[in-house]
Design a protein around this motif. Structure first.
Motif, PDB file in Angstrom:
ATOM      1  N   TYR A  98       1.619  -1.030  -0.140  1.00  0.00           N
ATOM      2  CA  TYR A  98      -0.232   0.272   0.430  1.00  0.00           C
ATOM      3  C   TYR A  98       1.008   1.162  -0.221  1.00  0.00           C
ATOM      4  O   TYR A  98       2.408   1.549   0.068  1.00  0.00           O
ATOM      5  CB  TYR A  98      -0.709  -0.128   0.881  1.00  0.00           C
ATOM      6  N   GLN A  99      -0.094   2.657  -0.018  1.00  0.00           N
ATOM      7  CA  GLN A  99       0.994   3.783   0.043  1.00  0.00           C
ATOM      8  C   GLN A  99       0.224   4.624  -0.207  1.00  0.00           C
ATOM      9  O   GLN A  99      -0.436   4.723  -0.545  1.00  0.00           O
ATOM     10  CB  GLN A  99       1.618   3.645  -1.544  1.00  0.00           C
ATOM     11  N   GLY A 100       0.010   6.071   0.652  1.00  0.00           N
ATOM     12  CA  GLY A 100      -0.055   7.457   0.583  1.00  0.00           C
ATOM     13  C   GLY A 100       0.765   8.039  -0.646  1.00  0.00           C
ATOM     14  O   GLY A 100       1.893   7.953  -0.368  1.00  0.00           O
ATOM     15  N   VAL A 101      -0.159   9.425  -1.217  1.00  0.00           N
ATOM     16  CA  VAL A 101       0.522   9.893  -2.063  1.00  0.00           C
ATOM     17  C   VAL A 101      -0.166  11.693  -1.784  1.00  0.00           C
ATOM     18  O   VAL A 101      -1.319  11.389  -0.947  1.00  0.00           O
ATOM     19  CB  VAL A 101       0.612   9.605  -3.689  1.00  0.00           C
ATOM     20  N   ASP A 102       0.757  12.377  -2.697  1.00  0.00           N
ATOM     21  CA  ASP A 102      -0.001  13.897  -2.288  1.00  0.00           C
ATOM     22  C   ASP A 102      -0.715  13.618  -3.262  1.00  0.00           C
ATOM     23  O   ASP A 102      -0.426  13.257  -4.303  1.00  0.00           O
ATOM     24  CB  ASP A 102       1.096  14.690  -2.473  1.00  0.00           C
ATOM     25  N   THR A 103      -2.162  13.762  -3.399  1.00  0.00           N
ATOM     26  CA  THR A 103      -3.439  14.231  -4.288  1.00  0.00           C
ATOM     27  C   THR A 103      -3.154  13.983  -5.997  1.00  0.00           C
ATOM     28  O   THR A 103      -3.072  13.812  -6.536  1.00  0.00           O
ATOM     29  CB  THR A 103      -4.791  14.041  -3.757  1.00  0.00           C
ATOM     30  N   LYS A 104      -2.150  15.803  -5.816  1.00  0.00           N
ATOM     31  CA  LYS A 104      -2.036  16.866  -6.513  1.00  0.00           C
ATOM     32  C   LYS A 104      -0.991  16.612  -7.773  1.00  0.00           C
ATOM     33  O   LYS A 104      -0.949  16.516  -8.824  1.00  0.00           O
ATOM     34  CB  LYS A 104      -2.011  18.120  -6.364  1.00  0.00           C
ATOM     35  N   THR A 105       0.039  15.859  -6.878  1.00  0.00           N
ATOM     36  CA  THR A 105       1.166  16.205  -7.155  1.00  0.00           C
ATOM     37  C   THR A 105       2.094  14.387  -7.291  1.00  0.00           C
ATOM     38  O   THR A 105       2.921  13.895  -8.736  1.00  0.00           O
ATOM     39  CB  THR A 105       2.488  16.979  -6.948  1.00  0.00           C
ATOM     40  N   LYS A 111       5.698   4.225   1.621  1.00  0.00           N
ATOM     41  CA  LYS A 111       4.910   2.800   0.944  1.00  0.00           C
ATOM     42  C   LYS A 111       5.417   1.606   1.440  1.00  0.00           C
ATOM     43  O   LYS A 111       6.417   2.019   2.416  1.00  0.00           O
ATOM     44  CB  LYS A 111       5.344   3.119  -0.175  1.00  0.00           C
ATOM     45  N   GLN A 112       4.279   1.165   2.486  1.00  0.00           N
ATOM     46  CA  GLN A 112       4.614   0.202   2.658  1.00  0.00           C
ATOM     47  C   GLN A 112       4.572  -1.796   1.807  1.00  0.00           C
ATOM     48  O   GLN A 112       3.936  -1.633   1.122  1.00  0.00           O
ATOM     49  CB  GLN A 112       4.321  -0.632   4.118  1.00  0.00           C
ATOM     50  N   GLY A 113       5.430  -2.754   2.197  1.00  0.00           N
ATOM     51  CA  GLY A 113       4.783  -3.863   1.505  1.00  0.00           C
ATOM     52  C   GLY A 113       6.202  -4.595   0.545  1.00  0.00           C
ATOM     53  O   GLY A 113       7.172  -3.278   0.555  1.00  0.00           O
ATOM     54  N   PRO A 114       6.216  -5.779  -0.131  1.00  0.00           N
ATOM     55  CA  PRO A 114       4.773  -6.314  -0.321  1.00  0.00           C
ATOM     56  C   PRO A 114       4.933  -7.445   0.926  1.00  0.00           C
ATOM     57  O   PRO A 114       6.111  -7.844   1.574  1.00  0.00           O
ATOM     58  CB  PRO A 114       5.288  -7.278  -1.613  1.00  0.00           C
ATOM     59  N   TYR A 115       3.883  -7.625   1.570  1.00  0.00           N
ATOM     60  CA  TYR A 115       3.515  -8.230   2.043  1.00  0.00           C
ATOM     61  C   TYR A 115       2.898  -9.744   2.105  1.00  0.00           C
ATOM     62  O   TYR A 115       1.950  -9.775   1.024  1.00  0.00           O
ATOM     63  CB  TYR A 115       2.873  -7.765   3.761  1.00  0.00           C
ATOM     64  N   THR A 116       3.198 -11.155   2.252  1.00  0.00           N
ATOM     65  CA  THR A 116       2.939 -11.730   2.021  1.00  0.00           C
ATOM     66  C   THR A 116       1.144 -12.416   2.382  1.00  0.00           C
ATOM     67  O   THR A 116       1.235 -12.350   3.739  1.00  0.00           O
ATOM     68  CB  THR A 116       3.833 -13.360   2.250  1.00  0.00           C
ATOM     69  N   GLU A 117       0.315 -12.747   1.567  1.00  0.00           N
ATOM     70  CA  GLU A 117      -0.792 -13.782   1.544  1.00  0.00           C
ATOM     71  C   GLU A 117      -1.543 -11.905   2.926  1.00  0.00           C
ATOM     72  O   GLU A 117      -2.262 -12.440   3.563  1.00  0.00           O
ATOM     73  CB  GLU A 117      -0.817 -14.757   2.681  1.00  0.00           C
ATOM     74  N   GLY A 118      -1.615 -10.974   1.767  1.00  0.00           N
ATOM     75  CA  GLY A 118      -2.472 -10.461   2.574  1.00  0.00           C
ATOM     76  C   GLY A 118      -3.561 -10.298   1.129  1.00  0.00           C
ATOM     77  O   GLY A 118      -3.756 -11.142  -0.104  1.00  0.00           O
ATOM     78  N   ASN A 170       1.731 -14.855   7.123  1.00  0.00           N
ATOM     79  CA  ASN A 170       1.144 -13.863   7.503  1.00  0.00           C
ATOM     80  C   ASN A 170       0.852 -13.212   8.717  1.00  0.00           C
ATOM     81  O   ASN A 170       0.450 -11.893   9.156  1.00  0.00           O
ATOM     82  CB  ASN A 170      -0.416 -13.048   6.785  1.00  0.00           C
ATOM     83  N   ALA A 171       2.464 -14.146   9.668  1.00  0.00           N
ATOM     84  CA  ALA A 171       2.378 -13.027  10.841  1.00  0.00           C
ATOM     85  C   ALA A 171       1.907 -11.745  11.355  1.00  0.00           C
ATOM     86  O   ALA A 171       1.904 -10.767  12.012  1.00  0.00           O
ATOM     87  CB  ALA A 171       2.817 -14.093  11.592  1.00  0.00           C
ATOM     88  N   LYS A 172       3.521 -11.002  10.474  1.00  0.00           N
ATOM     89  CA  LYS A 172       3.589  -9.891  10.643  1.00  0.00           C
ATOM     90  C   LYS A 172       2.622  -8.892  10.041  1.00  0.00           C
ATOM     91  O   LYS A 172       2.790  -7.808  10.786  1.00  0.00           O
ATOM     92  CB  LYS A 172       5.236  -9.923   9.674  1.00  0.00           C
ATOM     93  N   LEU A 173       2.481  -9.257   9.032  1.00  0.00           N
ATOM     94  CA  LEU A 173       1.097  -8.789   8.320  1.00  0.00           C
ATOM     95  C   LEU A 173      -0.803  -8.563  10.104  1.00  0.00           C
ATOM     96  O   LEU A 173      -0.416  -7.083  10.211  1.00  0.00           O
ATOM     97  CB  LEU A 173       0.504  -9.697   7.495  1.00  0.00           C
ATOM     98  N   PHE A 174      -0.269  -9.484   9.751  1.00  0.00           N
ATOM     99  CA  PHE A 174      -1.608  -9.223  11.066  1.00  0.00           C
ATOM    100  C   PHE A 174      -0.727  -8.340  12.512  1.00  0.00           C
ATOM    101  O   PHE A 174      -1.747  -8.458  13.135  1.00  0.00           O
ATOM    102  CB  PHE A 174      -1.699 -10.695  11.985  1.00  0.00           C
ATOM    103  N   GLU A 175       0.239  -8.461  12.781  1.00  0.00           N
ATOM    104  CA  GLU A 175       0.657  -7.629  13.766  1.00  0.00           C
ATOM    105  C   GLU A 175       0.580  -6.054  13.181  1.00  0.00           C
ATOM    106  O   GLU A 175       0.193  -5.253  14.422  1.00  0.00           O
ATOM    107  CB  GLU A 175       2.416  -8.230  13.908  1.00  0.00           C
ATOM    108  N   LEU A 176       0.847  -5.720  12.515  1.00  0.00           N
ATOM    109  CA  LEU A 176       0.406  -4.775  12.221  1.00  0.00           C
ATOM    110  C   LEU A 176      -0.945  -3.837  11.572  1.00  0.00           C
ATOM    111  O   LEU A 176      -1.480  -3.178  12.088  1.00  0.00           O
ATOM    112  CB  LEU A 176       0.827  -4.519  10.318  1.00  0.00           C
TER     113      LEU A 176
END
Length: 211
Positions: A98-105, A111-118, A170-176
């Protein structure tokens, strides 16, 4: 990366023609019964369309239903004092990021990942919580856009509603997920979470472009 310019053809309106901004187009169609208009990516395409019949272009956007003038006027334009978040997964479950960006630019803010089995929904949920934490940490009054009604609902309930089962991969993902839920319960925020209007504005700026 700057937002790509669009050209708006008005076949029927107060003054038919080709306009270079939504505001100018809007002025020609607002209150005009039976207005006919459509946006195009480049001027040559718009010019060709203007010299042709509207019926040849009506509803030609990849099979998607064209929004009415009234619907577009109601929705308006995006608020660019914002960030946008999105997720992508290869398979369900599969590798997810997943990621987050400035809407305009479209500048990537995190940005995070990739994570397995998400799953995509988990990614959308984590992206929203990450975005909320990011804006709070930076004392920003920007709003946050997501195109996932499911993720928005989970955030409001402060609970990830996934049916995915936890396992070794996916244990790490569930921790997140656990950390995200705890953040929502412990933190107050005033950031408006707004649904991105894909039909009116196209894909959300944080989209990974894998559709």
């Amino acid at each position: 990366m700057a937002k790509k310019k669009k050209f708006y053809v008005v076949w029927k309106g107060k003054k038919p023609g080709i306009y270079e901004s939504w505001d100018d187009c809007k002025a020609q169609i607002e209150g005009y019964k039976g207005a006919q208009y459509k946006s195009f990516q480049d001027f040559s395409e718009a010019k060709k369309a203007f010299n042709s019949n509207y019926l040849e272009y009506k509803g030609s956007s990849k099979g998607k239903k064209e929004l009415s003038v009234e619907e577009r006027l109601r929705i308006g334009e995006p608020n660019y004092h914002s960030i946008s978040v999105d997720a992508a997964s290869s398979g369900n479950p599969g590798k997810m990021e997943y990621q987050g960006v400035d809407t305009k630019t479209k500048k990537v803010l995190f940005k995070q990942g990739p994570y397995t089995e998400g799953t995509n929904n988990i990614g959308e949920f984590l992206a929203l919580v990450h975005g909320l934490a990011f804006l709070k940490q930076n004392k920003s009054n920007r709003i946050i856009y997501s195109d996932s009604r499911i993720a928005i609902g989970w955030v409001r309930k402060k609970k990830c509603g996934t049916k995915l089962k936890k396992n070794q991969k996916n244990a790490k993902l569930f921790e997140l997920i656990k950390r995200a839920e705890e953040w929502l319960k412990k933190n107050r925020y005033n950031t408006p979470i707004v649904k991105w209007e894909t039909k009116a504005w196209g894909e959300i700026p944080a989209d990974f472009g894998r559709k």
